[in-house]
Design an enzyme around this catalytic site. Sequence first.
Site, PDB file in Angstrom:
ATOM      1  N   LYS A  34       0.753  -1.626   0.410  1.00 29.79           N
ATOM      2  CA  LYS A  34       0.119  -0.039  -0.078  1.00 29.79           C
ATOM      3  C   LYS A  34       0.580   1.118   0.381  1.00 29.79           C
ATOM      4  O   LYS A  34       2.089   1.242  -0.450  1.00 29.79           O
ATOM      5  CB  LYS A  34      -0.872  -0.035   1.316  1.00 29.79           C
ATOM      6  CG  LYS A  34       0.080  -0.105   2.922  1.00 29.79           C
ATOM      7  CD  LYS A  34      -0.906   0.189   3.399  1.00 29.79           C
ATOM      8  CE  LYS A  34      -0.438  -0.525   5.084  1.00 29.79           C
ATOM      9  NZ  LYS A  34      -0.902  -0.743   5.895  1.00 29.79           N
ATOM     10  N   ARG A 129     -10.696  -0.016  15.119  1.00 28.63           N
ATOM     11  CA  ARG A 129     -10.517   0.348  14.179  1.00 28.63           C
ATOM     12  C   ARG A 129     -11.723  -0.113  13.036  1.00 28.63           C
ATOM     13  O   ARG A 129     -13.179   0.587  13.124  1.00 28.63           O
ATOM     14  CB  ARG A 129      -9.054   0.900  13.344  1.00 28.63           C
ATOM     15  CG  ARG A 129      -8.732   1.738  12.554  1.00 28.63           C
ATOM     16  CD  ARG A 129      -7.113   1.513  12.006  1.00 28.63           C
ATOM     17  NE  ARG A 129      -7.002   0.507  11.812  1.00 28.63           N
ATOM     18  CZ  ARG A 129      -5.377   0.568  11.201  1.00 28.63           C
ATOM     19  NH1 ARG A 129      -4.453   1.623  11.388  1.00 28.63           N
ATOM     20  NH2 ARG A 129      -5.047  -0.434  10.707  1.00 28.63           N
ATOM     21  N   TYR A 251      16.403  29.201   8.081  1.00 27.56           N
ATOM     22  CA  TYR A 251      14.898  30.276   8.951  1.00 27.56           C
ATOM     23  C   TYR A 251      15.101  30.234  10.321  1.00 27.56           C
ATOM     24  O   TYR A 251      15.279  29.051  10.953  1.00 27.56           O
ATOM     25  CB  TYR A 251      14.225  29.210   8.360  1.00 27.56           C
ATOM     26  CG  TYR A 251      13.918  30.012   7.131  1.00 27.56           C
ATOM     27  CD1 TYR A 251      13.880  31.036   6.236  1.00 27.56           C
ATOM     28  CD2 TYR A 251      13.826  28.982   6.070  1.00 27.56           C
ATOM     29  CE1 TYR A 251      13.730  31.128   4.864  1.00 27.56           C
ATOM     30  CE2 TYR A 251      13.187  28.873   4.259  1.00 27.56           C
ATOM     31  CZ  TYR A 251      13.759  29.818   4.567  1.00 27.56           C
ATOM     32  OH  TYR A 251      13.192  30.554   3.426  1.00 27.56           O
ATOM     33  N   MET A 305      12.394  24.025   2.118  1.00 24.78           N
ATOM     34  CA  MET A 305      11.342  23.961   1.585  1.00 24.78           C
ATOM     35  C   MET A 305      12.651  22.764   0.342  1.00 24.78           C
ATOM     36  O   MET A 305      12.404  21.258   0.552  1.00 24.78           O
ATOM     37  CB  MET A 305      10.823  24.640   1.047  1.00 24.78           C
ATOM     38  CG  MET A 305      10.089  24.180  -0.180  1.00 24.78           C
ATOM     39  SD  MET A 305       8.851  24.899  -1.243  1.00 24.78           S
ATOM     40  CE  MET A 305       7.777  25.512   0.132  1.00 24.78           C
TER      41      MET A 305
HETATM   42  C1  LIG Z   1      -0.389  -1.556   6.749  1.00 18.76           C
HETATM   43  C2  LIG Z   1      -0.669  -2.701   7.529  1.00 18.76           C
HETATM   44  C3  LIG Z   1       0.073  -4.121   7.467  1.00 18.76           C
HETATM   45  C4  LIG Z   1       1.666  -4.278   7.098  1.00 18.76           C
HETATM   46  O1  LIG Z   1       1.670  -3.418   8.947  1.00 18.76           O
HETATM   47  P1  LIG Z   1       3.793  -3.122   8.014  1.00 18.76           P
HETATM   48  O2  LIG Z   1       3.778  -2.434  10.024  1.00 18.76           O
HETATM   49  O3  LIG Z   1       4.200  -2.266   7.545  1.00 18.76           O
HETATM   50  O4  LIG Z   1       4.256  -4.269   8.214  1.00 18.76           O
HETATM   51  C5  LIG Z   1      -0.163  -5.661   7.821  1.00 18.76           C
HETATM   52  N1  LIG Z   1      -2.174  -5.581   8.224  1.00 18.76           N
HETATM   53  C6  LIG Z   1      -2.667  -4.718   7.713  1.00 18.76           C
HETATM   54  C7  LIG Z   1      -4.316  -4.206   7.835  1.00 18.76           C
HETATM   55  C8  LIG Z   1      -2.472  -3.147   7.467  1.00 18.76           C
HETATM   56  O5  LIG Z   1      -3.410  -1.783   7.259  1.00 18.76           O
END
Ligand SMILES: *Cc1c(COP(=O)(O)O)cnc(C)c1O
Length: 361
Positions: A34, A129, A251, A305
């Site tokens: 992802k 969640r 800055y 930046m």
């Molecule tokens: C992002 C995610 C993972 C991977 O998690 P990591 O900590 O990067 O290994 C696994 N399961 C779900 C549901 C996730 O959203």
Amino acid sequence: MRPILATVSLNALRHNLAAVRKFAPHSKTMAVVKANGYGHGLINVAHGLSAADGFAVLGINEAIDLRDAGFQQTILLLEGVFCAQELNLASNLGLNVVIHSQQQLEMLESAILVKPMHVHLKMNSGMNRLGFQPEAFIHAQERLRACKNVADITLMTHFATADDEAGIDKPLKLFRTITQGLNLPVSLANSATILRHPDAHADWVRPGIMLYGASPVGDAAATAYGLMPVMQFTSEIIGVQEVNVGETVGYGNRFTATQPTRVGIVACGYADGYPRHAGLVSSYQGGAPIAVAGKLTTTLGRVSMDMLFCDLTNIPEAEIGSSVELWGNQVPVDAVAAASDTVGYELLCAVAPRVPMKVID
Ligand SMILES: *Cc1c(COP(=O)(O)O)cnc(C)c1O
């Protein structure tokens, strides 16, 4: 051309996938790609991880891109689908969808699909969640079993504290109690669970961050787990300033020289994805680590930046054109994250589109 570059190593991805298999030898591996492959490029990382049993993504477009690129593995949509039209697409592409809510369950039950779906049913085991509460989970499981649109069911949950002292005893026990006797495949483990809780590896593991060679656990180095950084984030020195005692840098005058200081200007700033507050957070003393001409030093002052400052006082050979490693083999991304009061995940995902990416074998 501006000298900034993110180099992605396919070899490191293969190495880290093999490491996952060593940690969880009895599980199938669903590589989590992802967020554009945690900032490394979705298709880039899919090539490096092509031996994975499956991929997990967020949106249907990522799944389409993977199928278009020829990847035939299991692909899981981690948040499921958002409308009936996507469900039809997912069915045509042979995807696995998470079902985490009553609404998604009803959408699936009332859909008219060409092929039945592969379903990951998600339990809320305490993170609060996504997912069904335990009792609703059992009920949803019964409805899925009875649903003509369902080809197969995998049971899943996601732990909130696999990476810290709280551990997963309580949610794991809850999950096991609730799912006892269902005799369905199970998917539980993110990277922290893979590394720290072998009792929860189950049928499928879902590694993300460890595949990219960073650590899910604040206090342990990724290299201690035998992982290789996948991204080398590099640039060059494009300016040098000699700063006298009492003078300031950048800055907000966030650095004041207490000795004559040779300051290097690096072509990388927060618009490239480098954290603006690196080295300036209260939880951390001193500048963020950075390497120039192969030597470790620290950043100075506030990141701009497009540029940042580093200390060249002890690297007299450094000059305009000298190489800079922002993170990679010499400077763990987790160390820059620690200096910025965040995690390696955030830094990797935030590498900006304007940074050119090069893939090496
Ligand atoms: C992002 C995610 C993972 C991977 O998690 P990591 O900590 O990067 O290994 C696994 N399961 C779900 C549901 C996730 O959203």
